[in-house]
Design a protein around this motif. Structure first.
Motif, PDB file in Angstrom:
ATOM      1  N   GLU A   1       0.822  -1.206   0.000  1.00 17.05           N
ATOM      2  CA  GLU A   1       0.000   0.000   0.000  1.00 17.05           C
ATOM      3  C   GLU A   1       0.860   1.263   0.000  1.00 17.05           C
ATOM      4  OE1 GLU A   1      -2.736  -0.117   3.213  1.00 17.05           O
ATOM      5  OE2 GLU A   1      -3.868  -1.832   2.420  1.00 17.05           O
ATOM      6  N   ALA A   2       1.980   1.204   0.689  1.00 12.98           N
ATOM      7  CA  ALA A   2       2.855   2.384   0.778  1.00 12.98           C
ATOM      8  C   ALA A   2       3.492   2.730  -0.558  1.00 12.98           C
ATOM      9  CB  ALA A   2       3.936   2.155   1.825  1.00 12.98           C
ATOM     10  N   ALA A   3       3.693   1.731  -1.411  1.00 14.08           N
ATOM     11  CA  ALA A   3       4.367   1.984  -2.694  1.00 14.08           C
ATOM     12  C   ALA A   3       3.642   3.037  -3.512  1.00 14.08           C
ATOM     13  CB  ALA A   3       4.489   0.679  -3.473  1.00 14.08           C
ATOM     14  N   GLY A   4       2.320   3.096  -3.403  1.00 13.83           N
ATOM     15  CA  GLY A   4       1.552   4.069  -4.165  1.00 13.83           C
ATOM     16  C   GLY A   4       1.747   5.506  -3.705  1.00 13.83           C
ATOM     17  N   PHE A   5       2.345   5.704  -2.537  1.00 15.76           N
ATOM     18  CA  PHE A   5       2.563   7.055  -2.012  1.00 15.76           C
ATOM     19  C   PHE A   5       4.010   7.541  -2.227  1.00 15.76           C
ATOM     20  CE2 PHE A   5      -0.974   5.383   0.561  1.00 15.76           C
ATOM     21  CZ  PHE A   5      -1.915   6.369   0.287  1.00 15.76           C
ATOM     22  N   VAL A   6       4.834   6.708  -2.817  1.00 17.53           N
ATOM     23  CA  VAL A   6       6.211   7.120  -3.114  1.00 17.53           C
ATOM     24  C   VAL A   6       6.207   8.225  -4.152  1.00 17.53           C
ATOM     25  CG1 VAL A   6       8.393   6.387  -4.163  1.00 17.53           C
ATOM     26  CG2 VAL A   6       7.236   4.890  -2.520  1.00 17.53           C
TER      27      VAL A   6
END
Length: 409
Positions: free
Chosen positions: A94-99
């Motif tokens: 899920e965090a990858a989309g906020f990079v």
């Protein structure tokens, strides 16, 4: 950035500052700071930010592979961000989309360049400061020691060697003062722009920039500077002026150190300034480095100025050309500053030879001309000027240090 010909004209510290690993590390500092700031204002989840921050470690990435892929991508940021997203996704999908959320390639590269440039400027300022300290010590010590002033490469009158040293120091002191101001204006966070990325931040972009500026200890600019390069290029121009001032000192020392003149010599130590063929030679290698920098820096500065007419809100070629020139300018600047910082404290001054050269000229002149233009007593007047000059420079140095402390984040 190193080469067999660059190494001895620069320093290991500034070459290290601009190596591939350090620059990518600075880019990762941007990405971590961006995630931290966006979590702080509620744009991305705190858990996502922590995953991104924890992954922004250069040792987790294949630096050589990212650099190779940048050629095809047209930017070092594209393969780095791709790799960062993939690596973050291994731990937190899920965090990858906020990079890199709401950011652009130029944002991360310009901010990283500001970070590594700040480190290089610290090195340059420290060594120029050492050169100034040495010159002012020489000015005080030799305030009344007569030496020939030379105009158009010919004897002109008598000054003191102390006055010459104070005159060498003056543009360096002024240069440091201007560099400090220019640095404060130029070293800024880059984020957003007319491409619409700030719109993704739902009005919180200015707050994100302010948090990042505090975190990275950079300036929060009034607006993005993607194609507004005036402050950045002004910093480059100040570096060019500083290199020119150091080169002027180097040229004078080299001329005064010629065997036929013999008034000055660089410090002597084993392995310094030797010849591969003639063991009697003592080559002025510090002057050589500073003069080489003075030859190279103007072309770098000219390239920065030439790259300023950039297209609309993102340049096609000119920004990239500017980036390629910048490290070389800083390498020349620090190479020159370090060379003079090492040579000036141990500069060998032969006041007897200075007097002998003066007396030799007086001996072949009519008495009236010798007394009017080449009397050793003229150095006493120069001594008064030297003391006043040094006092003014001391005050300027103190003012610069005060301003620097006030500007510290």
């Amino acid at each position: 950035m190193s080469s067999i010909f660059e190494g001895f004209l620069s320093t290991s510290e500034v070459l290290e500052a601009f190596n591939e690993r350090n620059f990518l590390e600075a880019m990762l500092r941007f990405e971590a700071s961006l995630a931290r700031a966006q979590a702080r204002v509620g744009l991305i989840p705190e858990a996502a930010a922590q995953s991104i921050i924890g992954t922004c470690k250069v040792e987790l990435f294949d630096v050589a592979k990212i650099v190779r892929e940048s050629g095809r991508a047209g930017s070092i940021a594209i393969p780095l961000v791709k790799s960062l997203k993939e690596t973050v996704g291994l731990f937190n999908k899920e965090a990858a989309g906020f990079v890199h959320f709401g950011s652009t390639s130029q944002d991360v590269i310009d901010t990283a360049l500001a970070l590594v440039t700040r480190n290089a400027l610290d090195l340059i300022e420290a060594d120029v400061g050492k050169a100034v300290t040495a010159l002012l010590a020489l000015a005080r010590r030799h305030a009344a020691d007569p030496v020939l002033a030379r105009t158009l490469m010919q004897p002109a009158s008598v000054i003191s060697f102390g006055l010459k040293c104070a005159d060498w120091a003056a543009p360096l002191v002024r240069g440091l003062q201007r560099l400090q101001l220019s640095k404060e204006n130029a070293l800024s966070v880059q984020l957003g722009g007319a491409v619409g990325t700030l719109a993704q931040m739902k009005g919180k972009g200015p707050a994100v920039i302010a948090h990042m500026a505090a975190d990275l200890k950079l300036r929060a600019p009034a607006s993005t500077w993607h194609t507004q390069r005036d402050e950045w290029v002004a910093l480059g121009c100040e570096l060019g002026l500083l290199v020119g001032s150091l080169g002027k000192i180097a040229k004078d020392i080299a001329l005064m150190g010629q065997y036929e003149v013999g008034e000055l010599a660089e410090p002597s130590e084993p392995g310094r300034g030797g010849s591969s063929a003639m063991p009697h030679k003592r080559n002025p290698v510090a002057c050589m480095v500073a003069l080489a920098a003075a030859q190279r820096a103007p072309q770098r500065v000219a390239a920065l100025l030439a790259a300023m007419p950039q297209e609309h809100e993102r340049a096609l070629g000119n920004w990239q050309a500017e980036l390629a020139e910048w490290p070389g300018l800083l390498m020349s600047a620090h190479g020159s500053a370090r060379a003079m910082a090492q040579a000036l404290p141990g500069l060998q001054v032969d006041t007897q030879r200075m007097r002998a050269n003066l007396d030799a000229l007086r001996a072949v002149l009519p008495l009236a001309a010798a007394d009017e233009w080449f009397s050793p007593d003229l150095a006493q007047h120069a001594a008064e000027l030297t003391r006043a000059h040094v006092k003014t420079l001391d005050e300027l140095i103190q003012q610069t240090e005060t301003n620097k402390r006030k500007a510290m984040p």
